[in-house]
Design a protein around this motif. Structure first.
Motif, short mmCIF file in Angstrom:
data_model
loop_
_atom_site.label_atom_id
_atom_site.label_comp_id
_atom_site.label_asym_id
_atom_site.label_seq_id
_atom_site.Cartn_x
_atom_site.Cartn_y
_atom_site.Cartn_z
N GLY A 135 16.35 1.85 -1.73
CA GLY A 135 16.43 3.35 -1.01
C GLY A 135 15.18 3.39 -0.31
N GLY A 136 13.89 3.28 -0.66
CA GLY A 136 12.81 3.34 0.19
C GLY A 136 12.53 2.51 1.27
N ALA A 137 13.19 1.22 1.28
CA ALA A 137 13.11 0.07 2.08
C ALA A 137 13.92 0.79 3.45
N VAL A 138 14.96 1.13 2.88
CA VAL A 138 15.91 1.84 3.97
C VAL A 138 15.31 2.86 5.09
N LEU A 139 14.24 3.41 4.39
CA LEU A 139 13.65 4.65 5.32
C LEU A 139 12.44 4.07 5.88
N ALA A 193 5.10 -2.76 4.26
CA ALA A 193 5.00 -3.24 2.56
C ALA A 193 4.27 -2.14 2.03
N VAL A 194 3.10 -1.75 2.71
CA VAL A 194 1.96 -0.76 2.19
C VAL A 194 2.96 0.36 1.94
N THR A 195 3.50 1.27 3.01
CA THR A 195 4.19 2.34 2.80
C THR A 195 5.10 2.27 1.70
N LEU A 196 5.87 1.24 1.64
CA LEU A 196 6.68 1.29 0.33
C LEU A 196 6.03 0.99 -1.09
N SER A 197 5.08 0.37 -1.06
CA SER A 197 4.28 0.03 -2.40
C SER A 197 3.58 1.34 -2.76
N ILE A 198 3.06 2.38 -1.69
CA ILE A 198 2.28 3.39 -2.28
C ILE A 198 3.25 4.21 -2.73
N VAL A 199 4.24 4.39 -2.26
CA VAL A 199 5.38 5.54 -3.01
C VAL A 199 5.62 5.07 -4.44
N GLY A 200 5.88 3.53 -4.36
CA GLY A 200 6.26 3.26 -5.83
C GLY A 200 5.13 3.43 -7.07
N VAL A 201 3.71 3.42 -6.41
CA VAL A 201 2.77 3.32 -7.25
C VAL A 201 2.77 4.49 -8.49
N ALA A 202 3.11 5.64 -8.01
CA ALA A 202 3.03 6.95 -8.74
C ALA A 202 3.79 6.86 -10.28
N ASN A 203 5.05 6.44 -10.23
CA ASN A 203 5.76 6.54 -11.27
C ASN A 203 5.24 5.63 -12.50
N ILE A 204 4.97 4.45 -11.72
CA ILE A 204 4.38 3.43 -12.87
C ILE A 204 2.91 3.71 -13.37
N ALA A 205 2.33 4.33 -12.36
CA ALA A 205 0.86 4.72 -13.05
C ALA A 205 1.02 6.01 -14.10
N GLY A 250 15.63 -5.35 8.91
CA GLY A 250 16.15 -5.60 7.76
C GLY A 250 17.56 -5.24 7.04
N LEU A 251 18.06 -5.23 5.84
CA LEU A 251 19.12 -4.58 5.36
C LEU A 251 19.24 -2.89 5.43
N GLY A 252 17.98 -2.35 5.33
CA GLY A 252 17.98 -0.93 5.50
C GLY A 252 18.28 -0.44 6.70
N GLN A 253 17.91 -1.15 8.13
CA GLN A 253 18.19 -0.80 9.18
C GLN A 253 19.73 -1.12 9.48
N ALA A 254 20.25 -2.46 8.75
CA ALA A 254 21.59 -2.77 9.17
C ALA A 254 22.61 -1.38 8.42
N VAL A 255 22.34 -1.06 7.28
CA VAL A 255 23.23 -0.03 6.50
C VAL A 255 23.14 1.20 7.42
N VAL A 256 22.09 1.74 8.02
CA VAL A 256 22.11 2.81 8.73
C VAL A 256 22.93 2.77 9.83
N GLU A 257 22.63 1.22 10.46
CA GLU A 257 23.76 1.33 11.95
C GLU A 257 25.09 1.21 11.42
N ALA A 258 25.53 0.34 10.45
CA ALA A 258 26.70 0.34 9.76
C ALA A 258 27.25 1.67 9.40
N GLY A 259 26.58 2.67 8.88
CA GLY A 259 27.13 3.86 8.73
C GLY A 259 27.44 4.72 9.88
#
Length: 329
Positions: free
Chosen positions: A265-269, A198-210, A278-287
Protein backbone atom coordinates in the motif's frame (compact mmCIF):
# COMPACT_ATOMS: atom_id res chain seq x y z
CA UNK A 1 9.21 -35.23 10.92
CA UNK A 2 9.47 -31.45 10.95
CA UNK A 3 9.65 -31.36 7.14
CA UNK A 4 6.53 -33.51 6.89
CA UNK A 5 4.60 -31.25 9.26
CA UNK A 6 5.66 -28.15 7.36
CA UNK A 7 4.61 -29.80 4.06
CA UNK A 8 1.13 -30.54 5.45
CA UNK A 9 0.97 -27.03 6.82
CA UNK A 10 1.87 -25.46 3.49
CA UNK A 11 -0.71 -27.65 1.69
CA UNK A 12 -3.45 -26.44 4.03
CA UNK A 13 -2.35 -22.85 3.52
CA UNK A 14 -2.44 -23.26 -0.27
CA UNK A 15 -6.05 -24.45 -0.07
CA UNK A 16 -6.90 -21.38 1.99
CA UNK A 17 -5.08 -19.23 -0.57
CA UNK A 18 -7.22 -20.64 -3.39
CA UNK A 19 -10.41 -19.84 -1.48
CA UNK A 20 -9.07 -16.38 -0.65
CA UNK A 21 -8.23 -15.63 -4.30
CA UNK A 22 -11.75 -16.60 -5.39
CA UNK A 23 -13.31 -14.37 -2.74
CA UNK A 24 -10.99 -11.45 -3.53
CA UNK A 25 -11.68 -11.82 -7.26
CA UNK A 26 -15.47 -11.75 -6.78
CA UNK A 27 -15.38 -8.81 -4.38
CA UNK A 28 -12.96 -6.82 -6.55
CA UNK A 29 -15.03 -7.39 -9.67
CA UNK A 30 -18.21 -6.29 -7.91
CA UNK A 31 -16.54 -3.07 -6.78
CA UNK A 32 -15.06 -2.37 -10.20
CA UNK A 33 -18.33 -3.10 -12.02
CA UNK A 34 -20.06 -0.41 -9.92
CA UNK A 35 -17.40 2.17 -10.73
CA UNK A 36 -18.71 5.33 -12.46
CA UNK A 37 -15.78 5.23 -14.91
CA UNK A 38 -16.71 4.20 -18.45
CA UNK A 39 -14.01 1.82 -19.79
CA UNK A 40 -14.91 2.59 -23.41
CA UNK A 41 -14.61 6.34 -22.87
CA UNK A 42 -11.28 5.86 -21.07
CA UNK A 43 -10.10 3.64 -23.93
CA UNK A 44 -10.97 6.22 -26.59
CA UNK A 45 -9.62 9.19 -24.64
CA UNK A 46 -9.67 12.69 -26.11
CA UNK A 47 -11.12 11.47 -29.44
CA UNK A 48 -14.45 10.61 -27.81
CA UNK A 49 -16.29 13.38 -29.71
CA UNK A 50 -15.12 12.00 -33.08
CA UNK A 51 -16.26 8.44 -32.38
CA UNK A 52 -19.74 7.47 -33.48
CA UNK A 53 -22.12 5.38 -31.34
CA UNK A 54 -21.63 2.46 -33.74
CA UNK A 55 -17.87 2.61 -33.24
CA UNK A 56 -18.36 2.72 -29.46
CA UNK A 57 -20.51 -0.39 -29.70
CA UNK A 58 -17.87 -2.13 -31.80
CA UNK A 59 -15.17 -1.28 -29.25
CA UNK A 60 -17.35 -2.54 -26.40
CA UNK A 61 -18.05 -5.76 -28.32
CA UNK A 62 -14.36 -6.28 -29.10
CA UNK A 63 -13.38 -6.06 -25.44
CA UNK A 64 -16.48 -7.95 -24.24
CA UNK A 65 -17.82 -4.91 -22.38
CA UNK A 66 -21.28 -5.22 -23.92
CA UNK A 67 -22.03 -8.41 -22.02
CA UNK A 68 -23.66 -8.56 -18.56
CA UNK A 69 -21.22 -8.20 -15.62
CA UNK A 70 -21.73 -11.80 -14.49
CA UNK A 71 -20.87 -13.11 -17.95
CA UNK A 72 -17.82 -10.85 -18.09
CA UNK A 73 -16.58 -12.27 -14.80
CA UNK A 74 -17.21 -15.88 -15.90
CA UNK A 75 -15.33 -15.26 -19.15
CA UNK A 76 -12.42 -13.71 -17.25
CA UNK A 77 -12.35 -16.62 -14.77
CA UNK A 78 -12.48 -19.19 -17.59
CA UNK A 79 -9.49 -17.63 -19.33
CA UNK A 80 -7.66 -17.26 -16.00
CA UNK A 81 -7.94 -21.01 -15.35
CA UNK A 82 -6.36 -21.52 -18.76
CA UNK A 83 -3.42 -19.30 -17.80
CA UNK A 84 -4.64 -16.19 -19.62
CA UNK A 85 -5.10 -13.11 -17.40
CA UNK A 86 -6.56 -11.11 -20.28
CA UNK A 87 -5.40 -8.05 -22.20
CA UNK A 88 -4.89 -4.62 -20.69
CA UNK A 89 -7.01 -1.86 -22.21
CA UNK A 90 -4.48 0.79 -21.26
CA UNK A 91 -1.24 -0.87 -22.35
CA UNK A 92 -2.75 -2.92 -25.24
CA UNK A 93 -0.70 -5.95 -24.17
CA UNK A 94 -1.26 -9.11 -22.11
CA UNK A 95 -1.84 -8.46 -18.41
CA UNK A 96 0.74 -11.08 -17.43
CA UNK A 97 3.45 -9.24 -19.38
CA UNK A 98 2.52 -5.87 -17.87
CA UNK A 99 2.55 -7.30 -14.34
CA UNK A 100 5.82 -9.16 -14.89
CA UNK A 101 7.53 -6.00 -16.15
CA UNK A 102 6.15 -3.75 -13.42
CA UNK A 103 6.56 -6.33 -10.63
CA UNK A 104 10.34 -6.45 -11.03
CA UNK A 105 10.56 -2.70 -10.47
CA UNK A 106 8.21 -2.83 -7.48
CA UNK A 107 10.00 -5.87 -6.05
CA UNK A 108 13.32 -4.01 -6.09
CA UNK A 109 11.71 -1.02 -4.36
CA UNK A 110 9.84 -3.04 -1.73
CA UNK A 111 12.79 -5.37 -1.03
CA UNK A 112 15.16 -2.51 -0.28
CA UNK A 113 12.54 -0.72 1.82
CA UNK A 114 11.64 -3.94 3.68
CA UNK A 115 15.25 -4.68 4.61
CA UNK A 116 15.98 -1.10 5.66
CA UNK A 117 12.80 -0.72 7.74
CA UNK A 118 13.41 -4.05 9.48
CA UNK A 119 17.06 -3.31 10.21
CA UNK A 120 16.61 0.23 11.51
CA UNK A 121 13.32 -0.55 13.25
CA UNK A 122 14.86 -3.48 15.11
CA UNK A 123 17.95 -1.49 16.14
CA UNK A 124 15.91 1.52 17.30
CA UNK A 125 13.49 -0.71 19.19
CA UNK A 126 16.28 -2.53 21.01
CA UNK A 127 18.03 0.74 21.84
CA UNK A 128 14.85 2.27 23.25
CA UNK A 129 14.04 -0.89 25.20
CA UNK A 130 17.48 -1.07 26.79
CA UNK A 131 17.35 2.66 27.67
CA UNK A 132 13.78 2.64 28.99
CA UNK A 133 12.81 5.95 30.60
CA UNK A 134 15.93 7.83 29.50
CA UNK A 135 16.12 10.70 27.03
CA UNK A 136 17.22 8.23 24.35
CA UNK A 137 14.02 6.23 24.82
CA UNK A 138 11.86 9.37 24.74
CA UNK A 139 13.62 10.65 21.61
CA UNK A 140 13.13 7.37 19.73
CA UNK A 141 9.48 7.08 20.80
CA UNK A 142 8.79 10.64 19.73
CA UNK A 143 10.47 9.98 16.40
CA UNK A 144 8.42 6.81 15.86
CA UNK A 145 5.11 8.40 16.87
CA UNK A 146 5.79 11.23 14.43
CA UNK A 147 6.55 8.79 11.63
CA UNK A 148 3.47 6.68 12.40
CA UNK A 149 1.25 9.71 11.84
CA UNK A 150 3.07 10.94 8.74
CA UNK A 151 1.47 10.17 5.33
CA UNK A 152 3.86 8.45 2.95
CA UNK A 153 3.06 10.77 0.05
CA UNK A 154 3.75 13.88 2.18
CA UNK A 155 7.08 12.50 3.36
CA UNK A 156 7.95 11.60 -0.23
CA UNK A 157 7.20 15.13 -1.43
CA UNK A 158 9.29 16.55 1.40
CA UNK A 159 12.30 14.37 0.55
CA UNK A 160 11.81 15.15 -3.12
CA UNK A 161 11.96 18.90 -2.51
CA UNK A 162 14.94 18.62 -0.17
CA UNK A 163 17.26 16.19 -1.96
CA UNK A 164 16.18 16.66 -5.59
CA UNK A 165 14.97 20.24 -5.98
CA UNK A 166 16.97 22.20 -3.39
CA UNK A 167 20.16 20.16 -3.05
CA UNK A 168 20.11 18.46 -6.45
CA UNK A 169 21.77 15.31 -5.10
CA UNK A 170 19.25 12.81 -6.45
CA UNK A 171 17.01 12.60 -9.54
CA UNK A 172 13.49 13.99 -9.27
CA UNK A 173 11.69 10.81 -10.23
CA UNK A 174 11.18 7.95 -12.71
CA UNK A 175 12.94 4.60 -12.59
CA UNK A 176 15.74 5.59 -14.98
CA UNK A 177 17.05 8.75 -16.72
CA UNK A 178 14.69 10.18 -19.32
CA UNK A 179 15.68 9.93 -22.97
CA UNK A 180 17.97 6.90 -22.51
CA UNK A 181 17.23 3.43 -23.86
CA UNK A 182 16.60 0.81 -21.20
CA UNK A 183 19.55 -1.34 -22.24
CA UNK A 184 21.87 1.68 -21.92
CA UNK A 185 20.89 2.47 -18.32
CA UNK A 186 23.59 1.45 -15.86
CA UNK A 187 23.04 -0.21 -12.49
CA UNK A 188 24.23 2.88 -10.61
CA UNK A 189 21.76 5.09 -12.46
CA UNK A 190 18.90 2.74 -11.55
CA UNK A 191 20.12 2.73 -7.97
CA UNK A 192 20.13 6.54 -7.78
CA UNK A 193 16.51 6.62 -8.98
CA UNK A 194 15.61 3.95 -6.43
CA UNK A 195 17.06 5.69 -3.36
CA UNK A 196 14.35 8.28 -2.62
CA UNK A 197 11.31 5.98 -3.12
CA UNK A 198 12.96 3.23 -1.05
CA UNK A 199 13.97 5.60 1.75
CA UNK A 200 10.45 7.07 1.84
CA UNK A 201 8.87 3.64 2.06
CA UNK A 202 11.34 2.35 4.66
CA UNK A 203 11.08 5.39 6.94
CA UNK A 204 7.31 4.98 7.21
CA UNK A 205 7.71 1.26 8.02
CA UNK A 206 10.28 1.79 10.78
CA UNK A 207 7.81 3.09 13.38
CA UNK A 208 5.68 -0.03 13.93
CA UNK A 209 8.66 -2.37 14.10
CA UNK A 210 10.61 -0.13 16.47
CA UNK A 211 7.70 0.48 18.87
CA UNK A 212 6.70 -3.19 18.91
CA UNK A 213 10.27 -4.37 19.47
CA UNK A 214 10.77 -1.82 22.23
CA UNK A 215 7.65 -2.89 24.12
CA UNK A 216 8.53 -6.59 23.89
CA UNK A 217 12.07 -5.93 25.08
CA UNK A 218 10.78 -3.85 28.00
CA UNK A 219 8.53 -6.76 29.02
CA UNK A 220 11.44 -9.16 28.79
CA UNK A 221 13.80 -6.92 30.75
CA UNK A 222 11.23 -6.61 33.56
CA UNK A 223 10.72 -10.37 33.80
CA UNK A 224 11.86 -12.47 36.78
CA UNK A 225 14.53 -14.43 34.92
CA UNK A 226 16.18 -11.23 33.68
CA UNK A 227 16.17 -9.83 37.22
CA UNK A 228 17.84 -13.05 38.34
CA UNK A 229 20.45 -12.68 35.57
CA UNK A 230 21.11 -9.09 36.66
CA UNK A 231 21.57 -10.32 40.23
CA UNK A 232 24.26 -12.69 38.94
CA UNK A 233 26.13 -9.75 37.43
CA UNK A 234 24.99 -9.84 33.80
CA UNK A 235 24.32 -6.48 32.19
CA UNK A 236 24.55 -4.51 28.94
CA UNK A 237 25.09 -6.30 25.66
CA UNK A 238 25.71 -9.65 27.34
CA UNK A 239 22.32 -9.51 29.01
CA UNK A 240 20.66 -8.43 25.77
CA UNK A 241 22.35 -11.18 23.77
CA UNK A 242 21.59 -14.04 26.17
CA UNK A 243 18.07 -13.13 27.25
CA UNK A 244 16.69 -10.36 25.09
CA UNK A 245 17.29 -11.16 21.44
CA UNK A 246 15.91 -14.69 21.49
CA UNK A 247 12.72 -13.67 23.28
CA UNK A 248 11.93 -10.73 21.00
CA UNK A 249 12.91 -12.41 17.72
CA UNK A 250 9.52 -14.03 17.12
CA UNK A 251 7.46 -10.86 17.68
CA UNK A 252 9.87 -8.96 15.44
CA UNK A 253 9.51 -11.60 12.70
CA UNK A 254 5.74 -11.45 13.05
CA UNK A 255 5.48 -7.68 12.68
CA UNK A 256 8.06 -7.48 9.90
CA UNK A 257 6.55 -10.17 7.67
CA UNK A 258 3.01 -9.02 8.41
CA UNK A 259 3.97 -5.61 7.06
CA UNK A 260 3.89 -6.91 3.46
CA UNK A 261 0.38 -5.54 3.01
CA UNK A 262 1.30 -2.12 4.37
CA UNK A 263 4.45 -2.21 2.26
CA UNK A 264 2.48 -2.73 -0.94
CA UNK A 265 0.00 0.00 0.00
CA UNK A 266 2.84 2.40 0.77
CA UNK A 267 4.52 1.50 -2.52
CA UNK A 268 1.42 2.66 -4.40
CA UNK A 269 1.73 6.15 -2.90
CA UNK A 270 5.52 6.30 -3.19
CA UNK A 271 5.46 5.26 -6.84
CA UNK A 272 2.87 7.91 -7.62
CA UNK A 273 4.92 10.66 -5.97
CA UNK A 274 8.16 9.68 -7.72
CA UNK A 275 6.54 8.49 -10.99
CA UNK A 276 8.26 5.16 -10.38
CA UNK A 277 7.18 2.56 -12.99
CA UNK A 278 5.96 -0.20 -10.69
CA UNK A 279 2.76 -2.06 -9.86
CA UNK A 280 1.59 0.77 -7.64
CA UNK A 281 1.52 3.22 -10.51
CA UNK A 282 -0.09 0.60 -12.77
CA UNK A 283 -2.94 -0.12 -10.33
CA UNK A 284 -3.78 3.60 -10.10
CA UNK A 285 -3.81 3.89 -13.89
CA UNK A 286 -5.95 0.75 -14.16
CA UNK A 287 -8.45 2.09 -11.61
CA UNK A 288 -8.72 5.51 -13.26
CA UNK A 289 -8.93 3.97 -16.73
CA UNK A 290 -11.46 1.25 -15.95
CA UNK A 291 -8.96 -1.44 -17.00
CA UNK A 292 -10.69 -4.38 -15.29
CA UNK A 293 -8.36 -7.22 -16.45
CA UNK A 294 -5.23 -5.37 -15.31
CA UNK A 295 -6.80 -4.29 -12.04
CA UNK A 296 -7.97 -7.81 -11.18
CA UNK A 297 -4.59 -9.25 -12.17
CA UNK A 298 -2.73 -6.85 -9.88
CA UNK A 299 -5.19 -7.54 -7.04
CA UNK A 300 -4.56 -11.29 -7.32
CA UNK A 301 -0.78 -10.82 -7.45
CA UNK A 302 -0.78 -8.49 -4.45
CA UNK A 303 -2.94 -10.99 -2.51
CA UNK A 304 -0.43 -13.76 -3.23
CA UNK A 305 2.42 -11.43 -2.28
CA UNK A 306 0.91 -10.63 1.13
CA UNK A 307 -0.04 -14.28 1.69
CA UNK A 308 3.53 -15.42 1.03
CA UNK A 309 4.81 -12.95 3.60
CA UNK A 310 2.45 -14.26 6.28
CA UNK A 311 3.22 -17.87 5.33
CA UNK A 312 6.97 -17.25 5.57
CA UNK A 313 6.48 -15.79 9.05
CA UNK A 314 4.46 -18.82 10.18
CA UNK A 315 7.07 -21.25 8.86
CA UNK A 316 9.86 -19.33 10.59
CA UNK A 317 7.87 -19.57 13.82
CA UNK A 318 7.86 -23.34 13.60
CA UNK A 319 11.56 -23.46 12.79
CA UNK A 320 12.71 -20.97 15.45
CA UNK A 321 10.42 -21.86 18.37
CA UNK A 322 10.19 -25.59 19.29
CA UNK A 323 7.14 -24.89 21.48
CA UNK A 324 5.09 -24.05 18.39
CA UNK A 325 6.21 -27.27 16.67
CA UNK A 326 5.00 -29.27 19.66
CA UNK A 327 1.76 -27.34 19.86
CA UNK A 328 2.41 -26.08 23.36
CA UNK A 329 1.44 -22.48 22.53
Amino acid sequence: MLVKRIAFYITGKCIKLAVLLIAVSILSFILVSHSPIDPVQSYIGADITRVSPEQRDNIAEYWGLNEPPIQQFLNWGKHLLQGDMGTSLIYRSPVAEVIAERFLASLALMSVAWVLSGLFGYVLGMTAGMKEGTWVDKLIKGYCFTLASTPAFWLGLLLLMLFSVWLGWLPIGLGSPAGILEEDVTFMERLRHLILPAVTLSIVGVANIALHTRQKLVDVMNSDYVRFAKAKGEHGLKLLWRHGLRNISLPAISVHFASFGELFGGAVLAEQVFSYPGLGQAVVEAGLGGDVPLLLGIVLCSTVFVFIGNLAADILYKVVDPRIRRGEI
